[in-house]
Design an enzyme around this catalytic site. Structure first.
Site, mmCIF file in Angstrom:
data_model
loop_
_atom_site.group_PDB
_atom_site.id
_atom_site.type_symbol
_atom_site.label_atom_id
_atom_site.label_comp_id
_atom_site.label_asym_id
_atom_site.label_seq_id
_atom_site.Cartn_x
_atom_site.Cartn_y
_atom_site.Cartn_z
ATOM 1 N N ARG A 46 -14.858 10.985 -26.682
ATOM 2 C CA ARG A 46 -15.557 11.563 -25.534
ATOM 3 C C ARG A 46 -16.495 12.694 -25.945
ATOM 4 O O ARG A 46 -17.525 12.913 -25.304
ATOM 5 C CB ARG A 46 -14.541 12.036 -24.489
ATOM 6 C CG ARG A 46 -13.908 10.874 -23.742
ATOM 7 C CD ARG A 46 -12.730 11.277 -22.853
ATOM 8 N NE ARG A 46 -12.951 12.462 -22.057
ATOM 9 C CZ ARG A 46 -12.940 12.497 -20.726
ATOM 10 N NH1 ARG A 46 -12.721 11.387 -20.037
ATOM 11 N NH2 ARG A 46 -13.112 13.636 -20.084
ATOM 12 N N SER A 47 -16.175 13.404 -27.004
ATOM 13 C CA SER A 47 -17.100 14.418 -27.520
ATOM 14 C C SER A 47 -18.384 13.754 -28.003
ATOM 15 O O SER A 47 -19.473 14.326 -27.880
ATOM 16 C CB SER A 47 -16.463 15.204 -28.663
ATOM 17 O OG SER A 47 -15.423 16.018 -28.185
ATOM 18 N N ARG A 57 -31.369 14.948 -23.929
ATOM 19 C CA ARG A 57 -32.099 16.039 -23.270
ATOM 20 C C ARG A 57 -33.042 16.743 -24.256
ATOM 21 O O ARG A 57 -34.151 17.132 -23.883
ATOM 22 C CB ARG A 57 -31.132 17.045 -22.663
ATOM 23 C CG ARG A 57 -30.536 16.614 -21.366
ATOM 24 C CD ARG A 57 -31.575 16.608 -20.231
ATOM 25 N NE ARG A 57 -30.940 16.207 -19.004
ATOM 26 C CZ ARG A 57 -31.073 15.004 -18.453
ATOM 27 N NH1 ARG A 57 -31.879 14.100 -19.009
ATOM 28 N NH2 ARG A 57 -30.455 14.718 -17.333
ATOM 29 N N HIS A 60 -36.048 14.756 -24.451
ATOM 30 C CA HIS A 60 -36.885 14.997 -23.272
ATOM 31 C C HIS A 60 -37.717 16.260 -23.421
ATOM 32 O O HIS A 60 -38.770 16.394 -22.802
ATOM 33 C CB HIS A 60 -36.011 15.106 -22.012
ATOM 34 C CG HIS A 60 -35.396 13.810 -21.588
ATOM 35 N ND1 HIS A 60 -34.193 13.755 -20.930
ATOM 36 C CD2 HIS A 60 -35.797 12.530 -21.747
ATOM 37 C CE1 HIS A 60 -33.885 12.492 -20.691
ATOM 38 N NE2 HIS A 60 -34.850 11.735 -21.186
ATOM 39 N N SER A 86 -16.454 18.730 -31.918
ATOM 40 C CA SER A 86 -15.130 18.288 -32.341
ATOM 41 C C SER A 86 -14.093 19.313 -31.908
ATOM 42 O O SER A 86 -14.107 20.443 -32.401
ATOM 43 C CB SER A 86 -15.088 18.118 -33.862
ATOM 44 O OG SER A 86 -13.778 17.808 -34.289
ATOM 45 N N GLY A 87 -13.238 18.914 -30.993
ATOM 46 C CA GLY A 87 -12.186 19.821 -30.542
ATOM 47 C C GLY A 87 -11.358 20.343 -31.695
ATOM 48 O O GLY A 87 -11.153 21.544 -31.847
ATOM 49 N N SER A 88 -10.911 19.439 -32.550
ATOM 50 C CA SER A 88 -10.063 19.840 -33.680
ATOM 51 C C SER A 88 -10.871 20.455 -34.817
ATOM 52 O O SER A 88 -10.353 21.258 -35.588
ATOM 53 C CB SER A 88 -9.294 18.631 -34.219
ATOM 54 O OG SER A 88 -10.185 17.719 -34.855
ATOM 55 N N GLY A 89 -12.127 20.039 -34.947
ATOM 56 C CA GLY A 89 -12.944 20.502 -36.067
ATOM 57 C C GLY A 89 -12.503 19.917 -37.391
ATOM 58 O O GLY A 89 -12.908 20.384 -38.453
ATOM 59 N N THR A 91 -11.880 16.138 -37.659
ATOM 60 C CA THR A 91 -12.023 14.687 -37.676
ATOM 61 C C THR A 91 -12.696 14.278 -38.984
ATOM 62 O O THR A 91 -13.771 14.789 -39.313
ATOM 63 C CB THR A 91 -12.843 14.209 -36.460
ATOM 64 O OG1 THR A 91 -12.208 14.689 -35.263
ATOM 65 C CG2 THR A 91 -12.970 12.702 -36.425
ATOM 66 N N SER A 150 -9.534 16.631 -22.036
ATOM 67 C CA SER A 150 -10.535 16.549 -20.962
ATOM 68 C C SER A 150 -11.247 17.868 -20.684
ATOM 69 O O SER A 150 -12.464 17.900 -20.529
ATOM 70 C CB SER A 150 -9.899 16.035 -19.667
ATOM 71 O OG SER A 150 -9.537 14.679 -19.797
ATOM 72 N N GLU A 153 -13.780 18.563 -23.392
ATOM 73 C CA GLU A 153 -14.912 17.635 -23.340
ATOM 74 C C GLU A 153 -15.850 17.966 -22.180
ATOM 75 O O GLU A 153 -17.078 17.935 -22.330
ATOM 76 C CB GLU A 153 -14.398 16.201 -23.258
ATOM 77 C CG GLU A 153 -13.646 15.800 -24.516
ATOM 78 C CD GLU A 153 -12.418 14.927 -24.274
ATOM 79 O OE1 GLU A 153 -11.713 14.663 -25.256
ATOM 80 O OE2 GLU A 153 -12.161 14.530 -23.112
ATOM 81 N N ASP A 161 -25.453 21.735 -21.637
ATOM 82 C CA ASP A 161 -26.450 21.838 -20.568
ATOM 83 C C ASP A 161 -26.966 23.268 -20.448
ATOM 84 O O ASP A 161 -28.143 23.480 -20.153
ATOM 85 C CB ASP A 161 -25.878 21.356 -19.236
ATOM 86 C CG ASP A 161 -25.884 19.834 -19.110
ATOM 87 O OD1 ASP A 161 -26.555 19.157 -19.920
ATOM 88 O OD2 ASP A 161 -25.220 19.324 -18.185
#
Length: 186
Positions: A46-47, A57, A60, A86-89, A91, A150, A153, A161
Site C-alpha cells: 500500500r505504500s 502529481r 503534473h 516504507s513503514g519499517s524502513g 523492506t 493503515s 499508509e 499531498d
C-alpha cells in the site's frame, strides 16, 4: 459502529499523526525535490500505491518523476533523488534500491515509522510518521483501531499531498496550470 463513527475515529487518528511531522525536515525534503534532475519513487504494498500517486502529481507539476520498477523508468545517477515510502524502513527490495542510489551518488528521502531503520541510516532526509505497524520497531507503542499499517499508509499519502502543496507554492503553480499535464488518453 457505523461508517460515520469509524470515519470520525480515523480522522482523529490522522489528526494525531500528521501534525507531528517535523517542519524543518519537510522543508529539506522539498529542497531535495526541487534540486533533483529526476525523482524516483519506490514503495511496496500500500505504500507503493501511495508513492505512485505522489509521482503522478509531480509529473503534473512538470517534474521528471518515475516509479521504480516500471519498464519506462530510466537509470538513477548523482543528479537524482530516490523517494522511499516504507513503514519499517527495512523492506529488502527497498533497502537494495537505496543502496544503489547511494552507490551512484544520488540523494535518498525516506518516509517511515522507524527513523533508525537501515534505509534511514542511508537517507539524506527522514520523515518520521508516528503510526502503528506490525513491522515497525514501535509495534504496540502507538494505538489505532485500523488494521496493520493503515494509519501509516493514509498518513504518508496525505503527507505527500502536503509536499505537493508546498511545491506548488514554491513553483507558483495552481491546479489549473497542473491540469494541462493531466492524461488525455483515458
Amino acid at each position: 459502529m457505523n461508517n460515520k463513527e469509524y470515519a470520525k475515529i480515523i480522522l482523529s487518528e490522522l489528526n494525531q499523526t500528521l501534525p507531528t511531522i517535523d517542519i524543518e525536515k519537510s522543508n529539506q525534503f522539498v529542497d531535495l525535490l526541487l534540486n533533483a534532475k529526476e525523482i524516483f519513487c519506490a514503495g511496496a504494498g500500500r505504500s507503493g500505491f501511495a508513492v505512485r500517486g505522489f509521482a503522478m502529481r509531480m509529473m503534473h507539476m512538470g517534474l521528471n518523476s518515475y516509479v521504480v520498477g516500471e519498464t519506462c523508468t530510466p537509470n538513477i545517477d548523482e543528479t537524482g533523488l530516490l523517494v522511499v515510502c516504507s513503514g519499517s524502513g527495512s523492506t529488502k527490495s527497498l533497502v537494495n534500491h537505496a543502496q544503489k542510489a547511494k552507490e551512484v551518488g544520488a540523494k535518498v528521502a525516506l518516509i517511515t515509522i522507524d527513523p533508525e531503520s537501515p534505509i534511514a541510516k542511508m537517507a539524506d532526509v527522514v520523515i518520521e510518521i508516528s503510526a502503528p505497524s506490525p513491522k515497525s520497531a514501535k509495534a504496540g507503542e502507538i494505538k489505532s483501531i485500523q488494521p496493520m499499517g493503515s494509519l501509516f499508509e493514509q498518513s504518508e499519502a496525505l503527507y505527500m499531498d502536503t509536499l505537493i502543496l508546498m511545491l506548488m507554492e514554491r513553483k507558483h503553480m495552481d491546479s489549473d496550470t497542473m491540469f494541462g499535464r493531466h492524461a488525455n488518453m483515458e
